[in-house]
Design a protein around this motif. Structure first.
Motif, PDB file in Angstrom:
ATOM      1  N   ASP A   1       0.859  -1.187   0.000  1.00 31.91           N
ATOM      2  CA  ASP A   1       0.000   0.000   0.000  1.00 31.91           C
ATOM      3  C   ASP A   1       0.894   1.237   0.000  1.00 31.91           C
ATOM      4  OD1 ASP A   1      -1.930   1.926   0.260  1.00 31.91           O
ATOM      5  OD2 ASP A   1      -2.953   0.994   1.965  1.00 31.91           O
ATOM      6  N   PRO A   2       1.426   1.619  -1.174  1.00 32.06           N
ATOM      7  CA  PRO A   2       2.352   2.769  -1.229  1.00 32.06           C
ATOM      8  C   PRO A   2       1.734   4.063  -0.723  1.00 32.06           C
ATOM      9  CG  PRO A   2       2.399   1.512  -3.282  1.00 32.06           C
ATOM     10  CD  PRO A   2       1.249   0.999  -2.492  1.00 32.06           C
ATOM     11  N   THR A   3       0.442   4.249  -0.934  1.00 34.86           N
ATOM     12  CA  THR A   3      -0.205   5.475  -0.457  1.00 34.86           C
ATOM     13  C   THR A   3      -0.169   5.561   1.059  1.00 34.86           C
ATOM     14  OG1 THR A   3      -1.663   5.487  -2.396  1.00 34.86           O
ATOM     15  CG2 THR A   3      -2.327   6.822  -0.501  1.00 34.86           C
ATOM     16  N   ALA A   4      -0.502   4.459   1.734  1.00 30.75           N
ATOM     17  CA  ALA A   4      -0.464   4.439   3.198  1.00 30.75           C
ATOM     18  C   ALA A   4       0.963   4.607   3.705  1.00 30.75           C
ATOM     19  CB  ALA A   4      -1.074   3.146   3.720  1.00 30.75           C
ATOM     20  N   ASP A   5       1.931   4.026   2.995  1.00 28.11           N
ATOM     21  CA  ASP A   5       3.335   4.194   3.394  1.00 28.11           C
ATOM     22  C   ASP A   5       3.739   5.657   3.337  1.00 28.11           C
ATOM     23  OD1 ASP A   5       3.575   1.489   3.744  1.00 28.11           O
ATOM     24  OD2 ASP A   5       4.540   1.109   1.815  1.00 28.11           O
ATOM     25  N   ALA A   6       3.330   6.354   2.257  1.00 30.47           N
ATOM     26  CA  ALA A   6       3.689   7.765   2.103  1.00 30.47           C
ATOM     27  C   ALA A   6       3.027   8.621   3.171  1.00 30.47           C
ATOM     28  CB  ALA A   6       3.309   8.247   0.706  1.00 30.47           C
ATOM     29  N   GLU A   7       1.756   8.349   3.471  1.00 29.34           N
ATOM     30  CA  GLU A   7       1.053   9.120   4.499  1.00 29.34           C
ATOM     31  C   GLU A   7       1.690   8.901   5.867  1.00 29.34           C
ATOM     32  OE1 GLU A   7      -2.925   7.772   4.127  1.00 29.34           O
ATOM     33  OE2 GLU A   7      -3.393   9.029   2.365  1.00 29.34           O
ATOM     34  N   ALA A   8       2.043   7.659   6.178  1.00 32.22           N
ATOM     35  CA  ALA A   8       2.691   7.381   7.466  1.00 32.22           C
ATOM     36  C   ALA A   8       4.061   8.035   7.541  1.00 32.22           C
ATOM     37  CB  ALA A   8       2.810   5.870   7.674  1.00 32.22           C
ATOM     38  N   LEU A   9       4.765   8.102   6.399  1.00 32.87           N
ATOM     39  CA  LEU A   9       6.070   8.756   6.375  1.00 32.87           C
ATOM     40  C   LEU A   9       5.924  10.253   6.656  1.00 32.87           C
ATOM     41  CD1 LEU A   9       8.975   7.763   5.869  1.00 32.87           C
ATOM     42  CD2 LEU A   9       8.739   8.553   3.514  1.00 32.87           C
ATOM     43  N   ASP A  10       4.875  10.866   6.145  1.00 33.79           N
ATOM     44  CA  ASP A  10       4.624  12.281   6.433  1.00 33.79           C
ATOM     45  C   ASP A  10       4.324  12.493   7.915  1.00 33.79           C
ATOM     46  OD1 ASP A  10       5.063  13.211   3.886  1.00 33.79           O
ATOM     47  OD2 ASP A  10       2.970  13.074   3.274  1.00 33.79           O
ATOM     48  N   ARG A  11       3.557  11.574   8.499  1.00 34.28           N
ATOM     49  CA  ARG A  11       3.261  11.699   9.935  1.00 34.28           C
ATOM     50  C   ARG A  11       4.534  11.547  10.762  1.00 34.28           C
ATOM     51  NH1 ARG A  11      -1.239   8.527   8.390  1.00 34.28           N
ATOM     52  NH2 ARG A  11      -0.241   6.636   9.179  1.00 34.28           N
ATOM     53  N   LEU A  12       5.401  10.634  10.342  1.00 33.14           N
ATOM     54  CA  LEU A  12       6.671  10.465  11.052  1.00 33.14           C
ATOM     55  C   LEU A  12       7.536  11.714  10.915  1.00 33.14           C
ATOM     56  CD1 LEU A  12       8.425   8.506  12.674  1.00 33.14           C
ATOM     57  CD2 LEU A  12       9.373   7.676  10.517  1.00 33.14           C
ATOM     58  N   ALA A  13       7.496  12.351   9.736  1.00 30.66           N
ATOM     59  CA  ALA A  13       8.231  13.606   9.553  1.00 30.66           C
ATOM     60  C   ALA A  13       7.694  14.690  10.485  1.00 30.66           C
ATOM     61  CB  ALA A  13       8.152  14.056   8.101  1.00 30.66           C
ATOM     62  N   GLY A  14       6.370  14.705  10.683  1.00 30.54           N
ATOM     63  CA  GLY A  14       5.791  15.665  11.628  1.00 30.54           C
ATOM     64  C   GLY A  14       6.261  15.428  13.046  1.00 30.54           C
ATOM     65  N   TRP A  15       6.407  14.164  13.432  1.00 34.40           N
ATOM     66  CA  TRP A  15       6.926  13.857  14.774  1.00 34.40           C
ATOM     67  C   TRP A  15       8.366  14.318  14.904  1.00 34.40           C
ATOM     68  CZ3 TRP A  15      10.921  10.315  15.890  1.00 34.40           C
ATOM     69  CH2 TRP A  15      11.132  10.083  17.257  1.00 34.40           C
ATOM     70  N   VAL A  16       9.169  14.074  13.881  1.00 35.14           N
ATOM     71  CA  VAL A  16      10.571  14.510  13.908  1.00 35.14           C
ATOM     72  C   VAL A  16      10.659  16.029  13.990  1.00 35.14           C
ATOM     73  CG1 VAL A  16      12.666  14.634  12.515  1.00 35.14           C
ATOM     74  CG2 VAL A  16      11.468  12.467  12.741  1.00 35.14           C
ATOM     75  N   LEU A  17       9.785  16.719  13.254  1.00 34.43           N
ATOM     76  CA  LEU A  17       9.778  18.185  13.288  1.00 34.43           C
ATOM     77  C   LEU A  17       9.530  18.698  14.698  1.00 34.43           C
ATOM     78  CD1 LEU A  17       8.203  20.639  10.805  1.00 34.43           C
ATOM     79  CD2 LEU A  17       7.422  20.716  13.158  1.00 34.43           C
ATOM     80  N   ARG A  18       8.583  18.104  15.384  1.00 31.01           N
ATOM     81  CA  ARG A  18       8.253  18.579  16.728  1.00 31.01           C
ATOM     82  C   ARG A  18       9.348  18.249  17.727  1.00 31.01           C
ATOM     83  NH1 ARG A  18       2.999  17.199  14.746  1.00 31.01           N
ATOM     84  NH2 ARG A  18       1.529  18.927  15.031  1.00 31.01           N
TER      85      ARG A  18
END
Length: 507
Positions: A78-95
């Protein structure tokens, strides 16, 4: 000098699937692949560590993978779900780590940590913490930090280390021996270069650019320049939808410290108004200055408690102006509250009899942003009889834990990080030493008190089921007082080695 971290997640798709599946996830030792359609074929699009160890690779037909590995677990990619989860992980790293972070699809993150590493104990500690936290969530990660995105990306994937730190100015030497695919060029381009005799990045560095550009186009030279830092590669940071921020675009670029400070005050004022409307206070502020040359300069400050005091936040940010390089000018400034917490309105009540508690949070914020949050702490007691486990470090403004120090036996003012072995003369099993030698100096004991027996914590590990220590407070002939112990009860060898150690010094 810009510092960029590349986080490589080699088994991102399968790690995400296991994390999403929770208790129903297949065991880690079971080979797992994710398959998807490529034209008319179904091929492997991701494989976990166990599947890779069994010989499965991305791009392999599903039918071949089934034959090679009996009992193989196959799930739909599920590449779409992988990309969305990667964005959420980037948000965690940002914070948590730095104000400039973005996804680096399909299996990584890129983070501009310039000026932010000291808040996490330095680059070595920061990378180790990133990898450890992700591992605790079931995500395998490798990391590298370098002067450029291209170099960090290459070292994270091909550097051969879980955490690779490229010193400033050494990117060209560090990536020289890496394969051509580390430059993020297409696979067919790398294959064509190998046919011409180019195997490593070093083989390209001294070659004339014109013939290569004529044959392969401008991308090859651009990737080399980005890795070496001679061509810019800005990071487009992720902005979470719930992020509270204020933005100012300038008709003419600004560059002087006085002008930057003035507009910081205006941005802070606008941000505090937004925070007040939502009943929140800022715990972390990120100031991002977008320059006319497409570079971004970021400043991060934190607070021990939620704050929306305009003057206080402005002063914290202005203390960092000297770290901002405006270049040829700043055209956009953005201020965001990357971490915001509830902050209710306070009623101002005056009293002639009540004692006011001094507020030191402003001082704590100033010091923490100068020396780093990890270097500013206070000691707090922990419910444990073992001395080295009875104290922990907590944030300077953390609430009281409710634990208290033991009062039945005094403890030394200075507890050594590790007990140091000493040579002692004592009558076993219950008598204190009559003399001991510590750090090459022999000391005769004038008086002593003890023993205080400390038992091992059997719930920690089996070796502590019968382990004991006998502690003594001793005073030498010079009046110096020490805290020493014998490992074991003095009779049974199973309880300890019966060696003597010095664990603390009384004031």
């Amino acid at each position: 000098m810009t510092r960029v971290v590349s986080l490589f997640l080699p088994t991102w798709s399968t790690d995400r699937f296991r994390r999403k599946s929770g208790d129903a996830a297949p065991p880690v030792e079971a080979p797992l692949i994710m398959v998807g359609r490529e034209g008319r074929r179904r091929v492997v699009q991701a494989a976990d560590a166990a599947a890779q160890a069994a010989g499965l690779r991305v791009g392999m037909p599903e039918t071949k993978a089934r034959v090679l590995v009996p009992g193989l677990i196959i799930e739909e990619a599920d590449p779409t779900a992988d990309a969305e989860a990667l964005d959420r992980l980037a948000g965690w790293v940002l914070r948590r780590y730095a104000p400039l972070a973005a996804a680096d699809p399909p299996d990584g993150l890129v983070i501009d940590t310039t000026g932010a590493d000291h808040l996490h104990g330095g680059e070595t500690a920061m990378l180790a913490e990133m990898i450890e936290r992700l591992a605790g969530s079931g995500i395998t990660a490798r990391a590298a930090v370098a002067d450029t995105w291209g170099a960090a990306h290459a070292l994270a994937r091909y550097g051969g280390q879980a955490a690779f730190i490229s010193l400033s100015g050494t990117a060209s030497q560090d990536i020289a021996d890496l394969p051509l695919t580390a430059l993020r060029i297409p696979a067919d381009m790398a294959a064509s270069l190998r046919l011409l005799g180019f195997e490593r990045i070093a083989d390209l560095l001294d070659q004339p650019r014109a013939p290569l550009a004529l044959r392969f186009g401008p991308e090859l030279g651009r990737r080399v320049d980005q890795a070496l830092g001679t061509a810019s590669e800005p990071i487009d940071p992720i902005r979470p939808p719930d992020l509270i921020d204020a933005r100012r675009r300038f008709a003419e670029p600004i560059s002087t410290a006085e002008t930057i400070a003035r507009y910081i005050g205006k941005l802070v004022d606008a941000l505090c108004t937004s925070l007040e409307a939502k009943g929140l206070g800022a715990r972390r502020l990120d100031l991002i200055c977008h320059r006319v040359d497409n570079h971004a300069q970021a400043v991060r400050v934190g607070t021990a408690l939620p704050v929306r005091d305009t003057r206080r936040l402005t002063r914290l940010l202005c203390d960092k102006i000297e770290t901002i390089d405006p270049g040829f000018g700043i055209e956009i400034m953005t201020l965001a509250a990357s971490i915001a917490e509830p902050l209710p309105e306070r009623q101002s009540v005056t009293s002639l009899v009540d004692d006011t508690v001094p507020d030191v949070s402003d001082l704590v914020d100033t010091l923490a942003n100068r020396v780093g949050e990890l270097r500013l702490y206070r000691a707090s007691p922990v419910a444990s009889d073992v001395p080295e486990r009875s104290v922990t470090r907590i944030p300077a403004m953390a609430p009281e834990t409710g634990a208290s120090w033991p009062g039945h036996w005094p403890r030394p003012a200075r507890l050594l990080a590790r007990p140091e072995p000493i040579e002692a003369m004592a009558l076993l099993p219950d008598h204190p030493p009559v003399a001991f030698t510590w750090r090459g100096i022999r000391r005769r004991v004038a008086c002593a008190d003890g023993p205080e027996r400390v038992f091992g914590e059997w719930w920690k590990r089996d070796a502590e089921l019968v382990a004991v220590r006998d502690y003594f407070q001793v005073e030498d002939e010079a009046g110096e007082r020490y805290w020493i112990y014998r490992a074991g009860d003095g009779e049974d060898a199973a309880t300890g080695s019966h060696q003597w150690f010095l664990h603390g010094v009384f004031g």
